[in-house]
Design an enzyme around this catalytic site. Sequence first.
Site, PDB file in Angstrom:
ATOM      1  N   HIS A 237      46.950  45.638  26.200  1.00 30.41           N
ATOM      2  CA  HIS A 237      46.392  45.306  27.510  1.00 30.41           C
ATOM      3  C   HIS A 237      47.392  44.554  28.388  1.00 30.41           C
ATOM      4  O   HIS A 237      47.035  44.036  29.443  1.00 30.41           O
ATOM      5  CB  HIS A 237      45.137  44.450  27.291  1.00 30.41           C
ATOM      6  CG  HIS A 237      44.206  44.392  28.444  1.00 30.41           C
ATOM      7  ND1 HIS A 237      43.854  43.208  29.057  1.00 30.41           N
ATOM      8  CD2 HIS A 237      43.530  45.360  29.110  1.00 30.41           C
ATOM      9  CE1 HIS A 237      43.021  43.446  30.047  1.00 30.41           C
ATOM     10  NE2 HIS A 237      42.801  44.734  30.097  1.00 30.41           N
ATOM     11  N   LYS A 239      50.515  43.646  30.987  1.00 29.69           N
ATOM     12  CA  LYS A 239      51.105  44.160  32.213  1.00 29.69           C
ATOM     13  C   LYS A 239      52.368  43.338  32.472  1.00 29.69           C
ATOM     14  O   LYS A 239      52.299  42.181  32.902  1.00 29.69           O
ATOM     15  CB  LYS A 239      50.161  44.029  33.413  1.00 29.69           C
ATOM     16  CG  LYS A 239      48.890  44.878  33.322  1.00 29.69           C
ATOM     17  CD  LYS A 239      47.740  44.122  32.773  1.00 29.69           C
ATOM     18  CE  LYS A 239      46.479  44.961  32.746  1.00 29.69           C
ATOM     19  NZ  LYS A 239      45.391  44.322  31.992  1.00 29.69           N
ATOM     20  N   ASP A 244      66.579  44.004  35.206  1.00 32.30           N
ATOM     21  CA  ASP A 244      67.912  43.429  35.023  1.00 32.30           C
ATOM     22  C   ASP A 244      67.888  42.106  34.267  1.00 32.30           C
ATOM     23  O   ASP A 244      68.832  41.316  34.367  1.00 32.30           O
ATOM     24  CB  ASP A 244      68.625  43.255  36.370  1.00 32.30           C
ATOM     25  CG  ASP A 244      69.126  44.587  36.922  1.00 32.30           C
ATOM     26  OD1 ASP A 244      69.234  45.546  36.133  1.00 32.30           O
ATOM     27  OD2 ASP A 244      69.392  44.670  38.134  1.00 32.30           O
ATOM     28  N   HIS A 473      39.184  41.811  39.502  1.00 29.93           N
ATOM     29  CA  HIS A 473      39.833  42.025  38.215  1.00 29.93           C
ATOM     30  C   HIS A 473      40.831  40.925  37.871  1.00 29.93           C
ATOM     31  O   HIS A 473      41.430  40.930  36.800  1.00 29.93           O
ATOM     32  CB  HIS A 473      40.534  43.397  38.239  1.00 29.93           C
ATOM     33  CG  HIS A 473      40.931  43.917  36.905  1.00 29.93           C
ATOM     34  ND1 HIS A 473      42.243  44.108  36.547  1.00 29.93           N
ATOM     35  CD2 HIS A 473      40.183  44.283  35.830  1.00 29.93           C
ATOM     36  CE1 HIS A 473      42.294  44.569  35.312  1.00 29.93           C
ATOM     37  NE2 HIS A 473      41.063  44.687  34.858  1.00 29.93           N
ATOM     38  N   LYS A 475      42.481  37.493  36.619  1.00 26.97           N
ATOM     39  CA  LYS A 475      42.185  36.594  35.494  1.00 26.97           C
ATOM     40  C   LYS A 475      43.002  35.314  35.684  1.00 26.97           C
ATOM     41  O   LYS A 475      44.208  35.288  35.404  1.00 26.97           O
ATOM     42  CB  LYS A 475      42.542  37.241  34.154  1.00 26.97           C
ATOM     43  CG  LYS A 475      41.872  38.601  33.894  1.00 26.97           C
ATOM     44  CD  LYS A 475      42.835  39.711  34.146  1.00 26.97           C
ATOM     45  CE  LYS A 475      42.452  41.085  33.662  1.00 26.97           C
ATOM     46  NZ  LYS A 475      41.153  41.540  33.548  1.00 26.97           N
ATOM     47  N   ASP A 480      42.280  21.127  37.048  1.00 29.29           N
ATOM     48  CA  ASP A 480      42.684  20.016  37.910  1.00 29.29           C
ATOM     49  C   ASP A 480      43.622  20.542  38.992  1.00 29.29           C
ATOM     50  O   ASP A 480      43.317  21.543  39.624  1.00 29.29           O
ATOM     51  CB  ASP A 480      43.295  18.896  37.065  1.00 29.29           C
ATOM     52  CG  ASP A 480      42.290  18.311  36.072  1.00 29.29           C
ATOM     53  OD1 ASP A 480      41.069  18.440  36.332  1.00 29.29           O
ATOM     54  OD2 ASP A 480      42.694  17.764  35.043  1.00 29.29           O
TER      55      ASP A 480
END
Length: 555
Positions: A237, A239, A244, A473, A475, A480
């Site tokens: 899952h 991403k 470079d 979508h 997350k 604080d």
Amino acid sequence: MEDNIDALATEQLTSWSWGDFASLGLILHIVLMIVMTLRIVSVQRNIGVSIAWIAVLYTLPVVGLIAYILLGEPMIGRRYRQRIDEASLLMNNMATRERLIFDQGQDLIPEDYRGVSRIGTYKTGFGIFSDHKMQLLTAPQTIFDRLISDIDNAKRTILLEFYIIYPKGQVIAVLKALQAAARRGVECHILADSVGSFSFFNSPEHRALAQAGAFVHQSLPVGLFKTLFKRSDLRNHRKIVVIDGYIGYTGSFNLIDPKFFKQDKAVGQWIDIMIRSVSQQPVSIATAMTKVIVTDISAENNDNLNALDQRLNNYTRKLYISNPTINDINSRVQVLRDDSHSDRLYTQHNLTYSLPASTGLTSIAIPQMPVVEDVVAQLIPSAPQVTGHVIYNTLVTIIHRANHRIQLTTPYFVPDEALSGALTTAARRGVEVTLIIPKKVDSFLVQHASQAYYQELLEAGVKIALFRGGLLHTKTVVIDDDYCLFGTVNIDMRSFYLNMEVSLAIYTPEMVAQVAECQESYLQNCHYLQLAEWQQRPSYKHLFDNVIRLFSPLL
């Protein structure tokens, strides 16, 4: 005499009635249930997961037995695990030779956060990295533009790892940029989840990338034979993009164009964000990301692992250049000049999401964020049977130490008792807890399992903000004013225990403030759920939600 024995045996068999066979079947069933129950209790470490599996097993014995054999235990595969260990050893040995130290930097963060950071370091080997230029990218057009620009300016390597690559819309432009980069000699590796990117692996774009010279790898391929040795629903899952070796991207954004992706689900466009990180330090977030991607690619098959072994033995500076040549320095200076120009270009205006009419809104104003200098962060990758429950432990710990506020954004909210208890306890001790979730998600079971937690959260004083502008979508967790978790992890047991995920722990207040500002933009398009309003729902709906909640550890 033989005839007498045969006659006796035949008589004994014919003397068995259907009741005798039923009794034997019942005994075998009871023995099997006891054995499977003992197996579940002995293997599963999460009580909620154990109870849910036992409930399935006794409610639907045959289905439950088959389901547990196929999906019950997080078996990533013995050979896969061996290749991960071997690849990690190769990379660690190379890092030692290159004097690249990944597990230091505790003195860079406040003492209050050193305990929680050690959870990540202990499980992943990644410590705290400093001196990053980071920018929060809050709209898909910005993400596509920056990513394509960086790919066009790449000089040596491009590494991508995505759960979903969906070759429609603007994604085609990204894939064409990768093809052009491969043709001009840039080494391009693309690792995509076999299930999440099914349409990509069956597309002309996949074949065009291979023909251009890019290396395309399937992550965790599935098959009937493979299910006997590992779970088929353990998915990659993550991403991540690294260009470079010093430019890195991560966040919730799959390689999809929201205008084209899952428009038949009636939940609106997906709302995602990414962080772009740049650092010239020998060890940085980008080099840690590189280590993760290279390890993941090498774990897929023996050919990839052997290729890594050969490369590191013959040319250890291919991926990590701690003492660059003149050509490398010139390349980096040119890219940095282009990057500075782009930073000015992208901070001149705010961007909006266009939304379908079915959402009731025409656009969501999300401010485009400027680049933040000197960001301190920690990369926390997680994988079943490899890093344990590192993200879960980090999240629960950081919620318990929050003093003023917790703002949590997630599309799928299905916590266990400990996590929901941490949130309700924080609210009762005076912390302002805000949960930002979509009003409607693309999973019927997750929707109802999530709703089963609303009443206890509202009673404790947790604010539940239902986002009305599409499938949120993103997350993110802001604690604080000086800590943020940012990445791919949903608040559900699948992300915590089953998926390969990646998160950034950010310790720089200016960067945390940007994430919080993005959350505030979401809140402007939310409906705050009230306890009295929720209690007015019909009793049968509450009952249905609570029944689904019993199986929430398995969702």
